[in-house]
Scaffold this motif. Structure first.
Motif, PDB file in Angstrom:
ATOM      1  N   CYS A 289       0.855  -1.213   0.000  1.00  0.00           N
ATOM      2  CA  CYS A 289       0.000   0.000   0.000  1.00  0.00           C
ATOM      3  C   CYS A 289       0.883   1.253   0.000  1.00  0.00           C
ATOM      4  CB  CYS A 289      -0.925   0.022   1.213  1.00  0.00           C
ATOM      5  SG  CYS A 289      -2.153  -1.295   1.174  1.00  0.00           S
ATOM      6  N   ARG A 290       1.959   1.228   0.791  1.00  0.00           N
ATOM      7  CA  ARG A 290       2.877   2.387   0.842  1.00  0.00           C
ATOM      8  C   ARG A 290       3.519   2.609  -0.523  1.00  0.00           C
ATOM      9  NH1 ARG A 290       4.910   0.484   5.568  1.00  0.00           N
ATOM     10  NH2 ARG A 290       6.767  -0.339   4.564  1.00  0.00           N
ATOM     11  N   LEU A 291       3.915   1.516  -1.166  1.00  0.00           N
ATOM     12  CA  LEU A 291       4.579   1.633  -2.472  1.00  0.00           C
ATOM     13  C   LEU A 291       3.610   2.178  -3.527  1.00  0.00           C
ATOM     14  CD1 LEU A 291       6.759  -1.606  -2.452  1.00  0.00           C
ATOM     15  CD2 LEU A 291       7.541   0.758  -2.179  1.00  0.00           C
ATOM     16  N   ALA A 292       2.351   1.774  -3.437  1.00  0.00           N
ATOM     17  CA  ALA A 292       1.357   2.304  -4.392  1.00  0.00           C
ATOM     18  C   ALA A 292       1.206   3.810  -4.176  1.00  0.00           C
ATOM     19  CB  ALA A 292       0.021   1.591  -4.211  1.00  0.00           C
ATOM     20  N   LYS A 293       1.211   4.240  -2.933  1.00  0.00           N
ATOM     21  CA  LYS A 293       1.113   5.672  -2.633  1.00  0.00           C
ATOM     22  C   LYS A 293       2.339   6.407  -3.175  1.00  0.00           C
ATOM     23  CE  LYS A 293      -2.704   6.766  -0.723  1.00  0.00           C
ATOM     24  NZ  LYS A 293      -3.554   7.674  -1.506  1.00  0.00           N
TER      25      LYS A 293
ATOM     26  N   ASN B 129      -7.705   6.969 -10.105  1.00  0.00           N
ATOM     27  CA  ASN B 129      -8.493   6.311  -9.042  1.00  0.00           C
ATOM     28  C   ASN B 129      -8.068   6.832  -7.683  1.00  0.00           C
ATOM     29  OD1 ASN B 129      -5.948   4.972  -8.994  1.00  0.00           O
ATOM     30  ND2 ASN B 129      -6.854   3.110  -8.163  1.00  0.00           N
ATOM     31  N   ASP B 130      -8.917   6.537  -6.719  1.00  0.00           N
ATOM     32  CA  ASP B 130      -8.605   6.881  -5.344  1.00  0.00           C
ATOM     33  C   ASP B 130      -7.735   5.721  -4.836  1.00  0.00           C
ATOM     34  OD1 ASP B 130      -8.605   7.726  -2.809  1.00  0.00           O
ATOM     35  OD2 ASP B 130     -10.764   7.541  -2.464  1.00  0.00           O
ATOM     36  N   VAL B 131      -6.444   5.985  -4.649  1.00  0.00           N
ATOM     37  CA  VAL B 131      -5.520   4.880  -4.353  1.00  0.00           C
ATOM     38  C   VAL B 131      -5.657   4.481  -2.875  1.00  0.00           C
ATOM     39  CG1 VAL B 131      -3.108   4.140  -4.345  1.00  0.00           C
ATOM     40  CG2 VAL B 131      -3.944   5.658  -6.147  1.00  0.00           C
ATOM     41  N   LYS B 132      -6.328   3.353  -2.673  1.00  0.00           N
ATOM     42  CA  LYS B 132      -6.568   2.914  -1.288  1.00  0.00           C
ATOM     43  C   LYS B 132      -5.706   1.717  -0.930  1.00  0.00           C
ATOM     44  CE  LYS B 132     -11.274   4.592  -0.986  1.00  0.00           C
ATOM     45  NZ  LYS B 132     -12.573   4.409  -1.608  1.00  0.00           N
ATOM     46  N   LEU B 133      -5.375   0.886  -1.953  1.00  0.00           N
ATOM     47  CA  LEU B 133      -4.562  -0.305  -1.673  1.00  0.00           C
ATOM     48  C   LEU B 133      -3.353  -0.313  -2.606  1.00  0.00           C
ATOM     49  CD1 LEU B 133      -7.464  -2.851  -1.055  1.00  0.00           C
ATOM     50  CD2 LEU B 133      -6.183  -1.563   0.633  1.00  0.00           C
ATOM     51  N   GLY B 134      -3.145  -1.401  -3.346  1.00  0.00           N
ATOM     52  CA  GLY B 134      -1.907  -1.513  -4.128  1.00  0.00           C
ATOM     53  C   GLY B 134      -2.053  -1.196  -5.605  1.00  0.00           C
ATOM     54  N   LEU B 135      -3.179  -0.633  -6.019  1.00  0.00           N
ATOM     55  CA  LEU B 135      -3.422  -0.392  -7.447  1.00  0.00           C
ATOM     56  C   LEU B 135      -3.511   1.108  -7.737  1.00  0.00           C
ATOM     57  CD1 LEU B 135      -4.127  -1.709 -10.256  1.00  0.00           C
ATOM     58  CD2 LEU B 135      -6.522  -1.260  -9.663  1.00  0.00           C
ATOM     59  N   VAL B 136      -2.711   1.535  -8.725  1.00  0.00           N
ATOM     60  CA  VAL B 136      -2.764   2.933  -9.169  1.00  0.00           C
ATOM     61  C   VAL B 136      -3.184   2.931 -10.638  1.00  0.00           C
ATOM     62  CG1 VAL B 136      -1.493   5.106  -9.385  1.00  0.00           C
ATOM     63  CG2 VAL B 136      -0.817   3.432  -7.634  1.00  0.00           C
ATOM     64  N   CYS B 137      -4.231   3.697 -10.962  1.00  0.00           N
ATOM     65  CA  CYS B 137      -4.673   3.820 -12.355  1.00  0.00           C
ATOM     66  C   CYS B 137      -4.277   5.210 -12.828  1.00  0.00           C
ATOM     67  CB  CYS B 137      -6.182   3.640 -12.457  1.00  0.00           C
ATOM     68  SG  CYS B 137      -6.713   2.026 -11.904  1.00  0.00           S
ATOM     69  N   PHE B 138      -3.509   5.262 -13.905  1.00  0.00           N
ATOM     70  CA  PHE B 138      -2.995   6.561 -14.345  1.00  0.00           C
ATOM     71  C   PHE B 138      -3.025   6.628 -15.863  1.00  0.00           C
ATOM     72  CE2 PHE B 138       1.186   5.581 -16.188  1.00  0.00           C
ATOM     73  CZ  PHE B 138       1.291   4.239 -15.842  1.00  0.00           C
TER      74      PHE B 138
ATOM     75  N   ALA C 225       5.152  -7.808  -6.737  1.00  0.00           N
ATOM     76  CA  ALA C 225       6.197  -8.719  -6.235  1.00  0.00           C
ATOM     77  C   ALA C 225       6.248  -8.717  -4.705  1.00  0.00           C
ATOM     78  CB  ALA C 225       7.554  -8.317  -6.797  1.00  0.00           C
ATOM     79  N   GLU C 226       6.487  -9.889  -4.139  1.00  0.00           N
ATOM     80  CA  GLU C 226       6.512  -9.982  -2.665  1.00  0.00           C
ATOM     81  C   GLU C 226       7.482  -8.975  -2.060  1.00  0.00           C
ATOM     82  OE1 GLU C 226       7.645 -13.788  -0.913  1.00  0.00           O
ATOM     83  OE2 GLU C 226       7.521 -12.944   1.106  1.00  0.00           O
ATOM     84  N   HIS C 227       8.676  -8.901  -2.632  1.00  0.00           N
ATOM     85  CA  HIS C 227       9.701  -8.049  -2.019  1.00  0.00           C
ATOM     86  C   HIS C 227       9.853  -6.722  -2.762  1.00  0.00           C
ATOM     87  CE1 HIS C 227      10.657 -11.334   0.593  1.00  0.00           C
ATOM     88  NE2 HIS C 227      10.819 -12.128  -0.453  1.00  0.00           N
ATOM     89  N   ALA C 228       8.786  -6.251  -3.373  1.00  0.00           N
ATOM     90  CA  ALA C 228       8.850  -4.981  -4.116  1.00  0.00           C
ATOM     91  C   ALA C 228       9.416  -3.889  -3.201  1.00  0.00           C
ATOM     92  CB  ALA C 228       7.459  -4.606  -4.588  1.00  0.00           C
ATOM     93  N   SER C 229      10.252  -3.031  -3.807  1.00  0.00           N
ATOM     94  CA  SER C 229      10.901  -1.982  -3.013  1.00  0.00           C
ATOM     95  C   SER C 229      10.665  -0.626  -3.682  1.00  0.00           C
ATOM     96  CB  SER C 229      12.404  -2.254  -2.961  1.00  0.00           C
ATOM     97  OG  SER C 229      12.925  -2.131  -4.280  1.00  0.00           O
ATOM     98  N   GLU C 230      11.050   0.431  -2.970  1.00  0.00           N
ATOM     99  CA  GLU C 230      10.938   1.783  -3.553  1.00  0.00           C
ATOM    100  C   GLU C 230      11.734   1.862  -4.844  1.00  0.00           C
ATOM    101  OE1 GLU C 230      11.560   5.237  -1.307  1.00  0.00           O
ATOM    102  OE2 GLU C 230       9.874   4.788   0.014  1.00  0.00           O
ATOM    103  N   ALA C 231      12.911   1.211  -4.836  1.00  0.00           N
ATOM    104  CA  ALA C 231      13.757   1.259  -6.032  1.00  0.00           C
ATOM    105  C   ALA C 231      13.029   0.641  -7.231  1.00  0.00           C
ATOM    106  CB  ALA C 231      15.070   0.530  -5.768  1.00  0.00           C
ATOM    107  N   ASP C 232      12.291  -0.449  -6.998  1.00  0.00           N
ATOM    108  CA  ASP C 232      11.538  -1.084  -8.099  1.00  0.00           C
ATOM    109  C   ASP C 232      10.488  -0.128  -8.643  1.00  0.00           C
ATOM    110  OD1 ASP C 232      12.795  -3.616  -8.036  1.00  0.00           O
ATOM    111  OD2 ASP C 232      11.573  -4.202  -6.313  1.00  0.00           O
ATOM    112  N   ILE C 233       9.819   0.543  -7.735  1.00  0.00           N
ATOM    113  CA  ILE C 233       8.731   1.448  -8.142  1.00  0.00           C
ATOM    114  C   ILE C 233       9.325   2.619  -8.927  1.00  0.00           C
ATOM    115  CG2 ILE C 233       6.930   3.006  -7.214  1.00  0.00           C
ATOM    116  CD1 ILE C 233       6.499  -0.166  -6.899  1.00  0.00           C
TER     117      ILE C 233
END
Ligand code: PLP
Length: 482
Positions: free
Chosen positions: A384-388, A404-413, A454-462
């Motif tokens: 959720c933090r990474l989506a934000k 979209n209103d980003v509430k969980l892990g999905l961002v629509c852009f 990804a399970e271990h997704a990181s800020e760097a990935d985003i």
């Protein structure tokens, strides 16, 4: 293969899996092949004689892997996550080895009992009402594992159909009437944003589906449902099933259960189902449970731990408030399936369509125990933090807009501008093999979905993903002289 060879090959396979998952990032995320690529690479017939294991694995590398879309790849941001973790893989491995077909208590007591217990554990961990928890005092409900959310929704619809037909027969005072006489009047409801599997369930159930308009945020509202129900009842139709969604596929929007629930309760024949295939897992975090406000109105609920809870496919969890209402639509009882403990034990063959069932609760049990609720909460919170974080990156670039209103892990852009530019942008990114995303329509516009997967997704990935998107956008806009 005997057990001596299995020990060797099994250990090699574990190494192969670790190597695959650890080095996945260096591959293209999507394959670069055309339909039909595989047939010329494989023989026309199955081999008459046994083949060497080395040859089989060589073909996996040279023929199969080039055609794989790597869902566990750190640059895979399409659909929703496909759950995967080492404890879950081990759970499935053990289930395969035990190889029981757990359709009744007698067919494998541990398989039935663990499923009930683990579904209680998980139901409590996501804060479901007590009525869904089989061990709760006075509860008539409980949980079951199905293969997919589509199956959960179909099964709920079939149970609701049986209940409605029974009521209509009572009203008609004709217990012997043909069920099919009542079918033409039965009507199910969902929002335009509901997953297409609701439409498929209605097709299979031979009932009419009325698709309702959500509000501007993709949420089905109580008044919309009320109006449709009143119109249909005035027309002689029988509303029997409402399928709502928490976390829609297109934009992760939430139907308003606090509004829809009370409307459903005004109709005796109505069954309220809540599909939380993706988002339901997030309720393991107490601070996200406000998103399921009104869940106490539901007759049934599903969430796929094989989407967003690190459990490998298939493990779609479904709970019902009244298990008799579910099973009465599914019971067939030939002599060869009966046993002496039917009255005290759960027989999951009555809870769904297939008779044969794998020992799927093992992998969910392993995951719940090995990560603990706290480990799973950290995983969901990080996504959720990474989506934000991704949302902020998009918002900082005024060529783009978040849809979209980003509430969980999905961002629509999308790029501000035409649908065409966005279609071209997504096509170029996907063709590059550097990143994989899929489109949806949000607020009437072609939109790109970016899901943290990804399970271990990181800020760097985003941040890397955002750079790839920006590079392609630059090329796209320059080509158009914008
Ligand atoms: N419901 C929702 C909200 C979904 O997002 C999906 C798939 O992504 C489904 C249902 C269908 O899930 P399954 O593939 O388990 O049938």
């Amino acid at each position: 293969m005997d057990s001596a060879e299995f020990r060797v090959r099994g250990k090699e396979m574990v190494d192969y899996i670790c190597e695959y998952l650890e080095t996945l990032g260096s591959r293209r995320v999507t394959p670069s092949i055309e339909p039909g690529y595989l047939r010329p690479l494989l023989p026309e017939e199955a081999p008459q004689e046994p083949e060497d294991w080395e040859d089989i694995m060589r073909d996996v590398d040279s023929k199969i892997m080039p055609g794989v879309t790597h869902w566990q790849h750190p640059r895979f941001h399409a659909y929703f996550p496909s759950g995967n973790s080492y404890p879950s893989i081990l759970g499935d491995m053990l289930s395969d080895a035990i190889g029981c077909i757990g359709f009744s208590w007698a067919s494998s007591p541990a398989c039935q009992e663990l499923e009930t217990i683990v579904l209680d554990w998980f139901g409590k961990a996501i804060g479901l009402p007590k009525s869904f928890i089989s061990s709760a005092e006075g509860s008539k409900g409980g949980g079951v594992i199905q293969s997919s959310a589509s199956e959960c929704i179909l099964v709920a619809m079939l149970a609701a159909r049986t209940q409605a037909i029974r009521m209509l027969k009572e009203q008609a005072g004709d217990a012997d009437a043909e069920d099919s006489l009542f079918l033409p009047r039965l009507t199910a409801y969902c929002s335009r944003e509901a997953h297409s599997c609701v439409e498929k369930a209605a097709m299979i159930s031979l009932v009419k589906l009325r698709v309702l308009e959500p509000d501007e945020n993709g949420s089905l509202r109580g008044e919309t449902l009320r109006k449709a129900l009143e119109e249909d009842v005035a027309d002689g139709r029988v509303p029997f099933f409402v399928s709502t969604t928490l976390g829609t596929t297109s934009s992760c929007a939430f139907d308003s259960l606090v509004e829809v629930g009370p409307v459903c309760k005004e109709y005796d024949t109505l069954w309220l189902h809540v599909d939380g295939a993706y988002a339901g897992n997030a309720f393991i975090c107490p601070e996200l449970r406000h998103l399921m406000a009104g869940i106490h109105y539901a007759d049934s609920f599903n969430t796929n731990t094989n989407k967003w809870l690190l459990v490998n496919f298939d493990c779609s969890c479904m709970w019902v408030r009244d298990r008799m209402r579910l099973t009465s639509a599914m019971v067939v009882d030939p002599l060869y399936l009966q046993h002496d403990h039917s009255n005290q034990a759960i027989d999951y063959r009555h809870w769904g369509i297939p008779l044969s069932r794998r020992f799927r609760s093992l992998k969910l049990w392993f995951v719940l125990r090995r990560y603990g609720v706290s480990g799973l909460q950290s995983y969901i919170r990080r996504h959720c933090r990474l989506a934000k974080h991704f949302e902020q990156l998009v918002n900082r670039d005024n060529r783009f807009e978040v849809m979209n209103d980003v509430k969980l892990g999905l961002v629509c852009f999308r790029l501000k501008g035409t649908d065409r530019i966005n279609q071209d942008l997504l096509a170029a990114i996907n063709a590059s093999g550097k990143l994989h995303m899929i489109p949806s329509v949000v607020k009437g516009k072609y939109t790109i979905r970016f899901c943290v997967v990804a399970e271990h997704a990181s800020e760097a990935d985003i941040e890397h993903a955002w750079e790839v998107i920006q590079e392609h956008a630059k090329e796209q806009l320059e080509a158009l002289h914008i």
